[in-house]
Design a protein around this motif. Structure first.
Motif, PDB file in Angstrom:
ATOM      1  N   ALA A 121      -1.616   2.977   4.173  1.00  0.00           N
ATOM      2  CA  ALA A 121      -0.217   3.172   3.779  1.00  0.00           C
ATOM      3  C   ALA A 121       0.642   3.547   4.983  1.00  0.00           C
ATOM      4  O   ALA A 121       1.804   3.134   5.088  1.00  0.00           O
ATOM      5  CB  ALA A 121      -0.130   4.248   2.698  1.00  0.00           C
TER       6      ALA A 121
ATOM      7  N   VAL B 212       3.694   2.389  -4.950  1.00  0.00           N
ATOM      8  CA  VAL B 212       3.345   1.038  -4.536  1.00  0.00           C
ATOM      9  C   VAL B 212       3.978  -0.003  -5.452  1.00  0.00           C
ATOM     10  O   VAL B 212       4.405  -1.075  -5.000  1.00  0.00           O
ATOM     11  CB  VAL B 212       1.809   0.872  -4.465  1.00  0.00           C
TER      12      VAL B 212
ATOM     13  N   LEU C  41      -2.947   0.420  -3.873  1.00  0.00           N
ATOM     14  CA  LEU C  41      -2.575  -0.853  -3.256  1.00  0.00           C
ATOM     15  C   LEU C  41      -2.565  -1.957  -4.302  1.00  0.00           C
ATOM     16  O   LEU C  41      -3.135  -1.830  -5.385  1.00  0.00           O
ATOM     17  CB  LEU C  41      -3.499  -1.193  -2.088  1.00  0.00           C
TER      18      LEU C  41
ATOM     19  N   TYR D  85       0.912   0.192   7.296  1.00  0.00           N
ATOM     20  CA  TYR D  85       1.168  -1.101   6.662  1.00  0.00           C
ATOM     21  C   TYR D  85       2.446  -1.770   7.187  1.00  0.00           C
ATOM     22  O   TYR D  85       2.438  -2.937   7.582  1.00  0.00           O
ATOM     23  CB  TYR D  85       1.238  -0.949   5.140  1.00  0.00           C
TER      24      TYR D  85
ATOM     25  N   ALA E 138       0.858  -1.193   0.000  1.00  0.00           N
ATOM     26  CA  ALA E 138       0.000   0.000   0.000  1.00  0.00           C
ATOM     27  C   ALA E 138       0.890   1.237   0.000  1.00  0.00           C
ATOM     28  O   ALA E 138       1.999   1.220   0.544  1.00  0.00           O
ATOM     29  CB  ALA E 138      -0.927   0.012   1.215  1.00  0.00           C
ATOM     30  N   ALA E 139       0.405   2.302  -0.620  1.00  0.00           N
ATOM     31  CA  ALA E 139       1.173   3.551  -0.681  1.00  0.00           C
ATOM     32  C   ALA E 139       0.211   4.730  -0.770  1.00  0.00           C
ATOM     33  O   ALA E 139      -0.948   4.583  -1.166  1.00  0.00           O
ATOM     34  CB  ALA E 139       2.130   3.555  -1.881  1.00  0.00           C
TER      35      ALA E 139
ATOM     36  N   ALA F 288      -3.926   7.404  -3.187  1.00  0.00           N
ATOM     37  CA  ALA F 288      -3.536   6.152  -2.537  1.00  0.00           C
ATOM     38  C   ALA F 288      -3.583   5.024  -3.554  1.00  0.00           C
ATOM     39  O   ALA F 288      -4.265   5.126  -4.582  1.00  0.00           O
ATOM     40  CB  ALA F 288      -4.447   5.843  -1.348  1.00  0.00           C
TER      41      ALA F 288
END
Length: 335
Positions: A304, A72, A181, A307, A12-13, A179
Protein backbone atom coordinates in the motif's frame (compact mmCIF):
# COMPACT_ATOMS: atom_id res chain seq x y z
CA UNK A 1 -12.14 -16.87 -17.90
CA UNK A 2 -9.38 -19.13 -19.21
CA UNK A 3 -6.12 -20.18 -17.58
CA UNK A 4 -3.95 -18.12 -19.96
CA UNK A 5 -5.50 -14.88 -18.73
CA UNK A 6 -3.53 -12.62 -16.45
CA UNK A 7 -4.57 -11.70 -12.92
CA UNK A 8 -3.16 -8.59 -11.33
CA UNK A 9 -3.35 -6.37 -8.27
CA UNK A 10 -5.14 -3.19 -9.31
CA UNK A 11 -5.34 -1.34 -5.96
CA UNK A 12 -3.92 -1.72 -2.47
CA UNK A 13 -4.60 -0.04 0.87
CA UNK A 14 -3.65 -0.30 4.54
CA UNK A 15 -5.35 0.65 7.80
CA UNK A 16 -3.59 1.30 11.10
CA UNK A 17 -5.18 1.70 14.53
CA UNK A 18 -4.55 5.14 16.00
CA UNK A 19 -2.98 4.05 19.28
CA UNK A 20 0.84 4.19 19.21
CA UNK A 21 2.93 2.27 21.75
CA UNK A 22 6.68 2.80 21.98
CA UNK A 23 9.11 0.01 22.78
CA UNK A 24 9.98 1.87 25.97
CA UNK A 25 6.31 1.74 26.99
CA UNK A 26 6.11 -1.97 26.19
CA UNK A 27 9.23 -2.68 28.22
CA UNK A 28 7.99 -0.63 31.17
CA UNK A 29 4.63 -2.40 31.13
CA UNK A 30 6.19 -5.87 30.94
CA UNK A 31 8.82 -5.33 33.62
CA UNK A 32 6.36 -3.50 35.86
CA UNK A 33 3.94 -6.41 35.76
CA UNK A 34 6.71 -8.97 36.24
CA UNK A 35 8.35 -7.20 39.13
CA UNK A 36 11.89 -7.07 37.72
CA UNK A 37 13.90 -4.52 35.77
CA UNK A 38 15.74 -4.54 32.46
CA UNK A 39 18.26 -1.99 31.19
CA UNK A 40 16.53 1.10 29.80
CA UNK A 41 15.99 0.88 26.04
CA UNK A 42 16.89 -2.82 25.84
CA UNK A 43 13.83 -3.88 23.81
CA UNK A 44 14.39 -1.22 21.16
CA UNK A 45 18.10 -1.99 21.09
CA UNK A 46 17.51 -5.72 20.55
CA UNK A 47 14.76 -5.38 17.94
CA UNK A 48 15.30 -2.05 16.21
CA UNK A 49 11.60 -1.37 16.78
CA UNK A 50 10.82 2.13 18.04
CA UNK A 51 7.03 1.84 18.09
CA UNK A 52 4.02 -0.14 16.98
CA UNK A 53 0.26 0.37 16.60
CA UNK A 54 -2.07 -1.34 19.04
CA UNK A 55 -5.80 -1.88 18.53
CA UNK A 56 -8.14 -0.66 21.26
CA UNK A 57 -10.19 -3.19 23.20
CA UNK A 58 -13.19 -2.38 20.98
CA UNK A 59 -11.17 -2.79 17.76
CA UNK A 60 -10.86 -6.28 16.33
CA UNK A 61 -9.16 -8.09 13.46
CA UNK A 62 -12.29 -7.43 11.39
CA UNK A 63 -12.19 -3.72 12.28
CA UNK A 64 -8.75 -3.34 10.72
CA UNK A 65 -9.69 -5.41 7.67
CA UNK A 66 -12.88 -3.39 7.15
CA UNK A 67 -10.94 -0.12 7.41
CA UNK A 68 -8.50 -1.25 4.74
CA UNK A 69 -11.28 -2.70 2.56
CA UNK A 70 -13.23 0.55 2.56
CA UNK A 71 -10.12 2.48 1.56
CA UNK A 72 -9.20 0.16 -1.30
CA UNK A 73 -12.76 0.06 -2.64
CA UNK A 74 -13.00 3.86 -2.55
CA UNK A 75 -9.64 4.21 -4.31
CA UNK A 76 -10.76 1.77 -7.00
CA UNK A 77 -14.19 3.36 -7.37
CA UNK A 78 -15.91 0.10 -6.49
CA UNK A 79 -18.97 -0.67 -4.41
CA UNK A 80 -20.12 -3.75 -2.45
CA UNK A 81 -21.66 -5.34 -5.54
CA UNK A 82 -18.51 -4.99 -7.66
CA UNK A 83 -16.65 -8.05 -6.37
CA UNK A 84 -17.85 -11.63 -6.09
CA UNK A 85 -15.08 -13.13 -3.96
CA UNK A 86 -14.03 -11.90 -0.50
CA UNK A 87 -11.12 -13.61 1.26
CA UNK A 88 -10.18 -12.77 4.85
CA UNK A 89 -6.58 -13.98 5.06
CA UNK A 90 -5.08 -13.53 8.50
CA UNK A 91 -3.42 -15.24 11.44
CA UNK A 92 -5.86 -13.31 13.66
CA UNK A 93 -9.63 -13.69 13.79
CA UNK A 94 -12.56 -12.28 15.73
CA UNK A 95 -14.14 -15.58 16.77
CA UNK A 96 -13.54 -19.31 16.37
CA UNK A 97 -16.74 -19.63 14.35
CA UNK A 98 -18.07 -18.37 11.97
CA UNK A 99 -15.38 -17.21 9.59
CA UNK A 100 -14.33 -13.61 10.28
CA UNK A 101 -14.85 -13.01 6.54
CA UNK A 102 -18.61 -12.97 7.24
CA UNK A 103 -18.18 -10.20 9.81
CA UNK A 104 -16.19 -8.15 7.29
CA UNK A 105 -18.75 -8.79 4.56
CA UNK A 106 -21.70 -7.85 6.76
CA UNK A 107 -20.13 -4.45 7.44
CA UNK A 108 -19.30 -3.87 3.77
CA UNK A 109 -22.80 -4.86 2.64
CA UNK A 110 -21.59 -7.26 -0.03
CA UNK A 111 -22.83 -10.76 -0.88
CA UNK A 112 -19.72 -12.36 -2.34
CA UNK A 113 -18.50 -15.91 -1.86
CA UNK A 114 -16.46 -15.50 1.31
CA UNK A 115 -14.21 -17.51 3.62
CA UNK A 116 -11.11 -17.34 5.81
CA UNK A 117 -7.56 -18.41 4.95
CA UNK A 118 -5.00 -18.80 7.70
CA UNK A 119 -1.31 -19.75 7.58
CA UNK A 120 0.47 -17.67 10.23
CA UNK A 121 2.35 -14.71 8.76
CA UNK A 122 1.92 -16.05 5.21
CA UNK A 123 -1.88 -15.87 5.46
CA UNK A 124 -2.25 -12.77 3.27
CA UNK A 125 0.00 -13.97 0.45
CA UNK A 126 -1.72 -17.39 0.67
CA UNK A 127 -5.04 -15.61 0.31
CA UNK A 128 -3.82 -13.77 -2.78
CA UNK A 129 -2.59 -17.03 -4.30
CA UNK A 130 -5.89 -18.82 -3.64
CA UNK A 131 -8.01 -15.92 -4.89
CA UNK A 132 -5.94 -15.76 -8.07
CA UNK A 133 -6.47 -19.49 -8.63
CA UNK A 134 -10.24 -19.10 -8.27
CA UNK A 135 -10.24 -16.20 -10.73
CA UNK A 136 -8.22 -18.21 -13.23
CA UNK A 137 -10.64 -21.13 -12.78
CA UNK A 138 -13.56 -18.89 -13.67
CA UNK A 139 -15.11 -19.15 -10.21
CA UNK A 140 -15.08 -15.36 -9.72
CA UNK A 141 -14.51 -12.21 -11.75
CA UNK A 142 -13.02 -9.86 -9.14
CA UNK A 143 -11.68 -10.53 -5.65
CA UNK A 144 -11.23 -8.45 -2.53
CA UNK A 145 -8.48 -9.93 -0.33
CA UNK A 146 -8.20 -8.47 3.17
CA UNK A 147 -6.29 -9.05 6.37
CA UNK A 148 -6.68 -7.71 9.88
CA UNK A 149 -3.94 -8.61 12.30
CA UNK A 150 -4.14 -8.09 16.08
CA UNK A 151 -1.17 -10.09 17.42
CA UNK A 152 -0.76 -7.68 20.34
CA UNK A 153 -3.67 -9.58 21.91
CA UNK A 154 -1.23 -12.49 22.36
CA UNK A 155 1.47 -10.54 24.22
CA UNK A 156 2.33 -11.88 27.66
CA UNK A 157 2.29 -8.64 29.63
CA UNK A 158 3.04 -10.21 33.01
CA UNK A 159 5.72 -12.90 32.72
CA UNK A 160 6.37 -14.64 36.01
CA UNK A 161 10.11 -14.97 35.46
CA UNK A 162 13.01 -14.81 33.05
CA UNK A 163 12.05 -18.08 31.30
CA UNK A 164 8.52 -16.87 30.51
CA UNK A 165 10.03 -13.58 29.32
CA UNK A 166 12.42 -15.45 27.04
CA UNK A 167 9.70 -17.70 25.60
CA UNK A 168 7.42 -14.74 24.98
CA UNK A 169 10.02 -12.25 23.75
CA UNK A 170 8.87 -12.45 20.11
CA UNK A 171 5.47 -11.17 21.22
CA UNK A 172 7.00 -7.88 22.29
CA UNK A 173 7.78 -7.14 18.64
CA UNK A 174 4.11 -7.33 17.60
CA UNK A 175 1.98 -4.55 16.20
CA UNK A 176 -1.54 -4.43 14.75
CA UNK A 177 -2.55 -3.48 11.19
CA UNK A 178 -4.93 -4.20 8.34
CA UNK A 179 -4.45 -4.37 4.57
CA UNK A 180 -6.55 -5.00 1.49
CA UNK A 181 -6.15 -5.32 -2.26
CA UNK A 182 -8.18 -5.86 -5.42
CA UNK A 183 -7.40 -8.80 -7.72
CA UNK A 184 -8.86 -8.93 -11.23
CA UNK A 185 -8.00 -9.71 -14.86
CA UNK A 186 -5.44 -7.40 -16.47
CA UNK A 187 -4.18 -7.05 -20.04
CA UNK A 188 -0.49 -7.15 -19.16
CA UNK A 189 1.84 -7.88 -16.29
CA UNK A 190 -0.01 -9.15 -13.23
CA UNK A 191 1.10 -11.95 -10.94
CA UNK A 192 3.66 -13.89 -12.96
CA UNK A 193 5.25 -16.24 -10.44
CA UNK A 194 4.41 -17.81 -7.08
CA UNK A 195 6.44 -20.36 -5.13
CA UNK A 196 6.38 -21.98 -1.70
CA UNK A 197 8.77 -23.91 0.52
CA UNK A 198 7.33 -25.67 3.56
CA UNK A 199 8.99 -27.47 6.48
CA UNK A 200 6.09 -28.60 8.67
CA UNK A 201 8.29 -30.60 11.02
CA UNK A 202 9.03 -27.27 12.70
CA UNK A 203 5.38 -26.43 13.46
CA UNK A 204 5.99 -26.31 17.22
CA UNK A 205 8.94 -23.88 17.13
CA UNK A 206 6.61 -20.96 17.80
CA UNK A 207 2.96 -20.00 17.86
CA UNK A 208 -0.23 -19.45 19.84
CA UNK A 209 -1.17 -22.97 20.84
CA UNK A 210 -4.51 -22.31 22.53
CA UNK A 211 -8.03 -21.97 21.16
CA UNK A 212 -8.10 -25.20 19.18
CA UNK A 213 -8.94 -28.76 20.15
CA UNK A 214 -5.59 -29.28 21.91
CA UNK A 215 -6.05 -26.47 24.44
CA UNK A 216 -9.59 -25.13 23.98
CA UNK A 217 -9.96 -23.15 27.22
CA UNK A 218 -6.55 -22.89 28.91
CA UNK A 219 -5.59 -19.20 28.97
CA UNK A 220 -1.94 -20.13 29.45
CA UNK A 221 -1.85 -21.16 25.79
CA UNK A 222 -3.32 -17.90 24.45
CA UNK A 223 0.05 -16.11 24.59
CA UNK A 224 2.57 -16.24 21.77
CA UNK A 225 5.56 -18.37 22.69
CA UNK A 226 8.49 -19.56 20.64
CA UNK A 227 12.16 -20.06 20.10
CA UNK A 228 13.11 -17.12 17.91
CA UNK A 229 16.67 -18.32 17.40
CA UNK A 230 15.51 -21.72 16.13
CA UNK A 231 12.92 -20.14 13.85
CA UNK A 232 15.54 -17.82 12.38
CA UNK A 233 17.80 -20.79 11.71
CA UNK A 234 15.09 -22.65 9.78
CA UNK A 235 14.29 -19.62 7.62
CA UNK A 236 17.98 -19.09 6.86
CA UNK A 237 18.30 -22.67 5.63
CA UNK A 238 15.35 -22.62 3.23
CA UNK A 239 14.94 -18.95 2.31
CA UNK A 240 17.83 -18.56 -0.11
CA UNK A 241 17.06 -21.68 -2.17
CA UNK A 242 13.55 -20.51 -3.02
CA UNK A 243 14.92 -17.18 -4.26
CA UNK A 244 17.34 -19.06 -6.49
CA UNK A 245 14.39 -20.93 -8.03
CA UNK A 246 12.52 -17.68 -8.65
CA UNK A 247 15.57 -16.26 -10.40
CA UNK A 248 15.91 -19.38 -12.58
CA UNK A 249 12.25 -19.21 -13.68
CA UNK A 250 11.96 -15.46 -14.21
CA UNK A 251 15.48 -14.62 -15.31
CA UNK A 252 15.42 -11.67 -12.91
CA UNK A 253 18.05 -10.87 -10.31
CA UNK A 254 17.17 -9.02 -7.11
CA UNK A 255 18.42 -5.70 -8.50
CA UNK A 256 15.88 -5.93 -11.35
CA UNK A 257 12.93 -5.42 -9.00
CA UNK A 258 11.57 -1.97 -8.28
CA UNK A 259 10.79 -3.17 -4.76
CA UNK A 260 11.47 -6.27 -2.67
CA UNK A 261 8.80 -6.54 0.02
CA UNK A 262 9.86 -8.82 2.86
CA UNK A 263 8.14 -10.01 6.01
CA UNK A 264 9.79 -8.08 8.83
CA UNK A 265 10.13 -9.41 12.38
CA UNK A 266 12.97 -7.23 13.72
CA UNK A 267 15.71 -5.12 12.17
CA UNK A 268 18.41 -7.71 12.94
CA UNK A 269 16.32 -10.34 11.09
CA UNK A 270 15.97 -7.98 8.11
CA UNK A 271 19.67 -7.13 8.11
CA UNK A 272 20.49 -10.84 8.13
CA UNK A 273 18.14 -11.36 5.16
CA UNK A 274 19.99 -8.65 3.23
CA UNK A 275 23.33 -10.23 4.16
CA UNK A 276 22.28 -13.72 3.01
CA UNK A 277 20.51 -12.73 -0.20
CA UNK A 278 22.34 -9.63 -1.35
CA UNK A 279 19.10 -7.75 -2.00
CA UNK A 280 19.87 -4.04 -2.56
CA UNK A 281 18.77 -2.27 0.63
CA UNK A 282 17.27 0.61 -1.37
CA UNK A 283 14.68 -1.81 -2.79
CA UNK A 284 13.27 -2.59 0.65
CA UNK A 285 10.29 -0.85 2.21
CA UNK A 286 11.16 -0.81 5.91
CA UNK A 287 8.12 -0.81 8.18
CA UNK A 288 9.30 -2.78 11.20
CA UNK A 289 10.97 0.18 12.93
CA UNK A 290 7.70 2.11 13.31
CA UNK A 291 5.08 -0.67 13.10
CA UNK A 292 6.79 -3.73 14.53
CA UNK A 293 5.90 -7.21 13.31
CA UNK A 294 2.34 -6.90 11.98
CA UNK A 295 2.13 -10.60 11.01
CA UNK A 296 0.54 -11.27 7.62
CA UNK A 297 -0.39 -7.60 7.17
CA UNK A 298 3.31 -6.76 6.71
CA UNK A 299 3.44 -7.30 2.96
CA UNK A 300 0.06 -5.65 2.42
CA UNK A 301 1.06 -2.54 4.35
CA UNK A 302 4.32 -2.30 2.42
CA UNK A 303 2.51 -2.70 -0.91
CA UNK A 304 0.00 0.00 0.00
CA UNK A 305 2.86 2.38 0.80
CA UNK A 306 4.69 1.88 -2.50
CA UNK A 307 1.79 1.20 -4.88
CA UNK A 308 1.32 4.73 -6.23
CA UNK A 309 5.06 5.24 -6.75
CA UNK A 310 5.32 2.22 -9.04
CA UNK A 311 5.23 2.68 -12.81
CA UNK A 312 3.60 0.38 -15.33
CA UNK A 313 6.00 -2.49 -15.95
CA UNK A 314 7.68 -2.27 -12.56
CA UNK A 315 8.13 -5.64 -10.92
CA UNK A 316 7.84 -6.34 -7.19
CA UNK A 317 9.12 -9.40 -5.38
CA UNK A 318 7.22 -10.44 -2.26
CA UNK A 319 8.96 -12.69 0.29
CA UNK A 320 6.78 -14.09 3.05
CA UNK A 321 7.89 -16.01 6.14
CA UNK A 322 5.42 -17.83 8.35
CA UNK A 323 5.37 -20.12 11.36
CA UNK A 324 4.75 -23.76 10.63
CA UNK A 325 7.10 -23.10 8.87
CA UNK A 326 6.72 -21.80 5.33
CA UNK A 327 8.39 -19.39 2.94
CA UNK A 328 6.42 -17.92 0.04
CA UNK A 329 7.45 -15.75 -2.88
CA UNK A 330 5.38 -13.85 -5.42
CA UNK A 331 6.43 -11.79 -8.41
CA UNK A 332 3.96 -9.14 -9.54
CA UNK A 333 4.24 -6.67 -12.41
CA UNK A 334 2.19 -3.49 -12.25
CA UNK A 335 -0.18 -3.11 -15.20
Amino acid sequence: MTSHQLIGITRAAAYLPAQVLSSAQVQDRVTGGAGFELPAGLLEQLTGIRSRRMARDDEYASTLAIGAARQVLAAAGLGPDDFDLLVFASASRDVAEPATAHIVQAELGSQAHTFDVTNACNSFINGIDLARALLLAGRARRALVVTGETPTRAIRWQPTGVEQLRRGIAGYTFGDAGAALILEPVTGGGIIDIDTETRSEHWDVGGIFGGGSRHPRDLEYTYFEGDGHALKGVFEKIGVSILDRVADRTGAVLGDYAKVLVHQVTMPYLERFVELTGVPSDRLEITVTELGNVASATLGVQLARVYDSLATGDRVLFVGLGGGVSVMTMVWEKS
